[in-house]
Scaffold this motif. Structure first.
Motif, short mmCIF file in Angstrom:
data_model
loop_
_atom_site.label_atom_id
_atom_site.label_comp_id
_atom_site.label_asym_id
_atom_site.label_seq_id
_atom_site.Cartn_x
_atom_site.Cartn_y
_atom_site.Cartn_z
N THR A 225 2.80 10.31 13.47
CA THR A 225 2.83 10.46 11.96
C THR A 225 1.97 9.20 11.34
O THR A 225 2.43 7.97 11.79
CB THR A 225 4.20 10.53 11.30
OG1 THR A 225 4.16 10.40 9.94
CG2 THR A 225 5.10 9.52 11.92
N VAL A 226 1.20 9.40 10.69
CA VAL A 226 0.49 8.27 9.78
C VAL A 226 0.99 8.23 8.40
O VAL A 226 0.48 7.57 7.54
CB VAL A 226 -1.06 8.61 9.90
CG1 VAL A 226 -1.55 8.69 11.19
CG2 VAL A 226 -1.49 9.71 9.34
N SER A 227 1.96 9.04 8.10
CA SER A 227 2.40 9.30 6.62
C SER A 227 2.94 8.00 5.95
O SER A 227 3.76 7.19 6.57
CB SER A 227 3.42 10.30 6.45
OG SER A 227 2.98 11.67 6.97
N GLU A 228 2.65 7.87 4.65
CA GLU A 228 3.37 6.98 3.87
C GLU A 228 5.00 7.52 3.64
O GLU A 228 5.06 8.65 3.34
CB GLU A 228 2.78 6.89 2.52
CG GLU A 228 3.60 5.94 1.41
CD GLU A 228 2.54 5.60 0.25
OE1 GLU A 228 1.44 5.42 0.36
OE2 GLU A 228 3.36 5.47 -0.82
N CYS A 229 5.95 6.79 3.75
CA CYS A 229 7.28 7.13 3.26
C CYS A 229 7.76 6.74 2.05
O CYS A 229 7.20 5.47 1.54
CB CYS A 229 8.14 6.61 4.40
SG CYS A 229 7.99 7.48 6.15
N VAL A 230 8.59 7.16 1.37
CA VAL A 230 9.21 6.86 0.16
C VAL A 230 10.67 6.69 0.10
O VAL A 230 11.03 7.77 0.40
CB VAL A 230 8.81 7.53 -1.26
CG1 VAL A 230 9.30 7.19 -2.27
CG2 VAL A 230 7.10 7.54 -1.11
N VAL B 130 6.52 2.95 1.54
CA VAL B 130 6.14 2.25 2.96
C VAL B 130 4.92 2.84 3.41
O VAL B 130 4.66 4.07 3.91
CB VAL B 130 7.20 2.52 3.75
CG1 VAL B 130 6.78 1.88 5.24
CG2 VAL B 130 8.58 1.87 3.42
N ALA B 131 3.62 2.26 3.01
CA ALA B 131 2.51 2.82 3.48
C ALA B 131 2.05 1.97 4.73
O ALA B 131 2.55 0.91 4.94
CB ALA B 131 1.32 2.68 2.45
N LYS B 132 1.19 2.68 5.54
CA LYS B 132 0.88 1.84 6.84
C LYS B 132 -0.56 2.50 7.29
O LYS B 132 -0.91 3.61 6.96
CB LYS B 132 2.02 2.12 7.99
CG LYS B 132 2.10 3.84 8.43
CD LYS B 132 2.94 4.07 9.41
CE LYS B 132 2.88 5.49 10.03
NZ LYS B 132 3.70 5.67 11.15
N SER B 133 -1.11 1.44 8.21
CA SER B 133 -2.27 2.19 9.06
C SER B 133 -2.27 1.29 10.58
O SER B 133 -1.55 0.47 10.57
CB SER B 133 -3.53 1.88 8.59
OG SER B 133 -3.98 0.35 8.27
#
Ligand code: TA6
Length: 301
Positions: free
Chosen positions: A219-224, A236-239
């Motif tokens: 998963t590359v998703s941003e979580c809220v 919580v954004a990520k790469s």
């Protein structure tokens, strides 16, 4: 050491290095956009509070103690070069050694919008090389402002490829675990680590009513994190990360751990960790670098 750190990397009225009673060096950041504290051992961010928020966004246990060679309960522990237990050596520390060894400051500066930037590098030693004999650099670049950005950079400077597991194991401050939900992982497969390890699929948003310890994969998703009590959401954004770990110990495990801020500190934290774990471990080829990036922001509802 503190005097040299302030002379070389301090920023008047914004970035100051102090010595904790444990003897460990701590960076204190205070700028127009927010404030933070970071222990140089482990490059361990301990707290972060944007100016827009009355409550810190990163949680630190009331029982957290700084001690040489020991991990700190809360903040954003750096898990590296493996996540969880070591694959073969049970005597090696859980979540790797990065969070309990010295790091040194390599750069500090001001961002274009008044943020404060600090870069640290893990200091390798005979002890770390016993557990990880690969030539490499591990840097953490952290930018503190109204948002918090952390870049964990693994550079393979040796002649052999290697594989790492890693996480920014961040503890977020919430009003109450029974009044939050996490969105962004709908439909994702995850390894449920409570009561063994079984592969399941996420149905809808995540709510909490007991110990929860899940490694969401691919998963590359941003979580809220939506917090109905503090009336805010934490993004919580990520790469550079294919796994997201969601963890609350709940009461029994928290009491066994003993450093979660009795009696109910566990109710006020939730870990949403941006990682590369299990089947998402990362091969870093010789001569290349891999970067895991997170960006956190809090939005009032
Ligand atoms: O990321 C969740 C987890 O792996 C849990 O299983 C729990 O062990 C947690 O990390 C805390 O680990 P620590 O080594 O910091 O006590």
């Amino acid at each position: 050491m503190i005097r040299e750190l302030n002379a070389q990397f301090g920023i008047e009225g914004e970035l100051d290095f102090v010595e904790d009673e444990s003897g460990l060096a701590v960076a204190k950041i205070d700028n127009a956009q927010g404030s933070a504290t970071l222990c140089l051992q482990g490059a361990h961010l301990m707290s972060w509070q944007p100016r827009s928020q009355k409550t810190p966004v990163v949680w630190l246990s009331r029982d957290a103690k700084l001690a040489v060679g020991k991990s700190i309960r809360g903040g954003a522990p750096v898990c590296w070069p493996w996540f969880g237990a070591h694959a073969t050596e049970s005597a090696f520390p859980g979540h790797g050694f990065a969070r309990t060894v010295p790091w040194r400051v390599i750069e500090s500066g001001k961002g274009i919008d008044g943020e404060t930037r600090l870069a640290l590098r893990l200091v390798a030693s005979d002890k770390t090389r016993e557990q990880w004999p690969h030539a490499c650099n591990l840097d953490l670049v952290i930018t503190i402002g109204e948002t918090l950005r952390m870049e964990l950079i693994t550079e393979n400077t040796g002649s052999d490829d290697f594989v790492i597991g890693e996480a920014l194991h961040t503890y977020f401050q919430i009003g109450d675990i029974s009044e939050v939900s996490v969105s962004g992982l709908e439909g994702c497969e995850y390894w449920d680590k409570v009561g063994g390890s079984s592969l399941r699929k996420q149905n809808g948003e995540i709510r909490f009513s007991g110990e929860t310890d899940r490694v969401y994969i691919n998963t590359v998703s941003e979580c809220v994190i939506r917090d109905e009590k503090l009336m805010r959401s934490i993004h919580v954004a990520k790469s550079g990360s294919l796994s997201t770990v969601v963890w609350t110990p709940w009461i029994d495990k928290a009491n066994k751990m003993g450093d979660m801020g009795q009696p109910d500190g566990w109710r006020e934290m939730l870990c949403v960790e941006s990682a590369n774990a299990l089947e998402n471990q990362v091969k870093v080829a010789s001569g290349t670098r891999h970067t895991l990036i997170v960006e956190y922001r809090a939005v009032s509802l």
